[in-house]
Write an enzyme that holds these catalytic residues in place. Structure first.
Site, PDB file in Angstrom:
ATOM      1  N   ARG A 227       0.842  -1.195   0.000  1.00 17.26           N
ATOM      2  CA  ARG A 227       0.000   0.000   0.000  1.00 17.26           C
ATOM      3  C   ARG A 227       0.873   1.238   0.000  1.00 17.26           C
ATOM      4  NH1 ARG A 227      -2.788  -3.879   2.588  1.00 17.26           N
ATOM      5  NH2 ARG A 227      -5.062  -3.969   2.367  1.00 17.26           N
ATOM      6  N   GLU A 256      -2.439   8.084  -6.258  1.00 13.53           N
ATOM      7  CA  GLU A 256      -2.399   7.417  -7.554  1.00 13.53           C
ATOM      8  C   GLU A 256      -3.544   7.915  -8.432  1.00 13.53           C
ATOM      9  OE1 GLU A 256      -2.441   3.207  -6.974  1.00 13.53           O
ATOM     10  OE2 GLU A 256      -0.630   3.193  -5.732  1.00 13.53           O
ATOM     11  N   HIS A 279       1.343   0.035  -9.908  1.00  9.53           N
ATOM     12  CA  HIS A 279       0.459  -0.848  -9.136  1.00  9.53           C
ATOM     13  C   HIS A 279       0.126  -2.115  -9.940  1.00  9.53           C
ATOM     14  CE1 HIS A 279      -2.010  -0.132  -5.284  1.00  9.53           C
ATOM     15  NE2 HIS A 279      -1.819  -1.425  -5.442  1.00  9.53           N
TER      16      HIS A 279
END
Length: 394
Positions: A227, A256, A279
């Site tokens: 995370r 993000e 990601h």
């Protein structure tokens, strides 16, 4: 029953749900359409894109709404209001296993990338320049990997790293007896001993701040494929800029973009000792199939059999609720009305039923009641006296 997969669903999972008798829709609804239609669905399946807010959940249950369960493909449930779901009687389940291998492999890939400077060498060659001395790297073999967060993904990474000849140590509040690593007692101890540190934990606050970066070796590398909020980017920027640590590789960030193709701006981009990916930890075809099938199976288990496995906002078992639980075993005839008689009698005698499981036993049925008060001999005798009951034990 109707299921809406608002963030898409792989064909294998759609096929499975249809075989189970469900109607499956995958056309994505925007927020307004989702709120207006959600009450007509029994289950909502999401990934990270759809935000399951209190307003959405309230729309799913009010005025006879049918929403019973929200299924989250993957591990994180930050996009789901778990408190609202609990209040409104909507079960939330996740699919934590499908992404495990993909994310562990990606973390390992980031370790190789930063240790051997692969992206930098690639970039110079693509620009038409040959460099070798500039990109001398370090080997993973013989190095110590410190894993913070030793759950499914952390342990999967530990197993892969061990096979490469790395020594793996780990820190977690909960220790697994079978974990392929050696636990240490504190994060500072782990940071001080590790050549690579990989994060696989949750939580609301950063795990790695300036003090933690100061506890790492100057030759160490930090990996974060969990995370974004696990790492303070300001502190990491300073540590990388000043050479406090050798490098970092990140797959997630404090902020993000919300959609594919949007700009990404981060001051870490100006550094030459960091590897960054968008990601991608769970972004493999295999992980997508496994995760889709897993969430399809756990949602089916609840809608068809009342199973609570993989639940996030309730205990998976009665024991997890924390109250004392006792059992009553009843062997009885298989005919209508038996459960009604048992429930009525126990209610009149002050026995609080929490769960019951029943299976065919030859021509009879074996039913096990789980209750929150210790059953007495008087209760046993009263149940035994019911017509159709052959045996009761407590």
């Amino acid at each position: 029953m109707r299921i809406l997969a608002n963030d898409g669903l792989v064909e294998e999972a759609r096929k499975y749900l249809k075989q189970q008798g469900f109607t499956v829709e995958t056309e994505k609804r925007d927020e307004d359409d989702l709120i207006s239609e959600i009450g007509s669905f029994d289950a909502l399946l999401v990934r990270s894109a759809t935000k399951v807010t209190r307003a959405l959940l309230e729309a799913g249950v009010r005025d006879g709404g049918r929403l019973k369960i929200v299924g989250r493909g993957g591990v994180g449930t930050d996009n789901i209001d778990l408190d609202a779901a609990k209040e409104l009687g909507v079960i939330v389940k996740f699919a934590p296993n499908g992404n495990t291998n993909a994310t562990a492999e990606h973390a390992l890939g980031l370790m190789f990338a930063i240790a051997r400077k692969v992206p930098f060498a690639h970039r110079t060659l693509m620009g038409g320049t040959w460099h070798k001395k500039r990109f001398k790297g370090v080997e993973l073999f013989g190095k110590t990997l410190g894993v913070i967060g030793c759950g499914r993904i952390g342990q999967a990474l530990a197993g892969k790293a061990s096979a490469l000849g790395m020594k793996v140590i780990g820190y977690d509040l909960y220790r697994s007896i079978d974990a392929p690593l050696t636990y240490v007692d504190s994060i500072p101890e782990l940071l001080g001993r590790s050549d690579f540190v990989s994060l696989h934990c949750g939580g609301a606050d950063p795990v790695i701040n300036a003090p933690e970066l100061g506890q790492m070796k100057e030759t160490a590398f930090l990996i974060n494929a969990s995370r974004g909020r696990n790492v303070s980017e300001d502190a990491l920027y300073h540590a990388l800029k000043t050479g406090q640590i050798a490098g970092a590789a990140l797959d997630c960030y404090e902020t993000e973009p919300k959609r594919e193709g949007l700009p990404f701006v981060n001051k870490l981009q100006e550094l030459d000792n960091i590897v960054m990916s968008a990601h991608l930890g769970a972004s493999t075809n295999n992980a997508g199939i496994r995760t889709g099938l897993e969430i399809a199976e756990v949602v089916t288990g609840y809608l068809k059999r009342g199973e609570y496995s993989n639940s996030v906002n309730v205990g998976e078992t009665v024991e997890e609720e924390g109250a004392d639980v006792y059992t009553i075993f009843i062997t009885h005839e298989d005919k209508p009305g038996m459960f009604g008689k048992f429930g009525t009698l126990m209610g009149e005698m002050g026995v609080n039923i929490r769960e019951n499981n029943s299976r065919k036993l030859g021509e009879q049925v074996q039913t096990v009641y789980m209750v929150h008060s210790r059953p007495t001999e008087t209760v046993r005798e009263a149940l035994s006296a019911i017509a159709g009951v052959n045996r009761v034990t407590i």
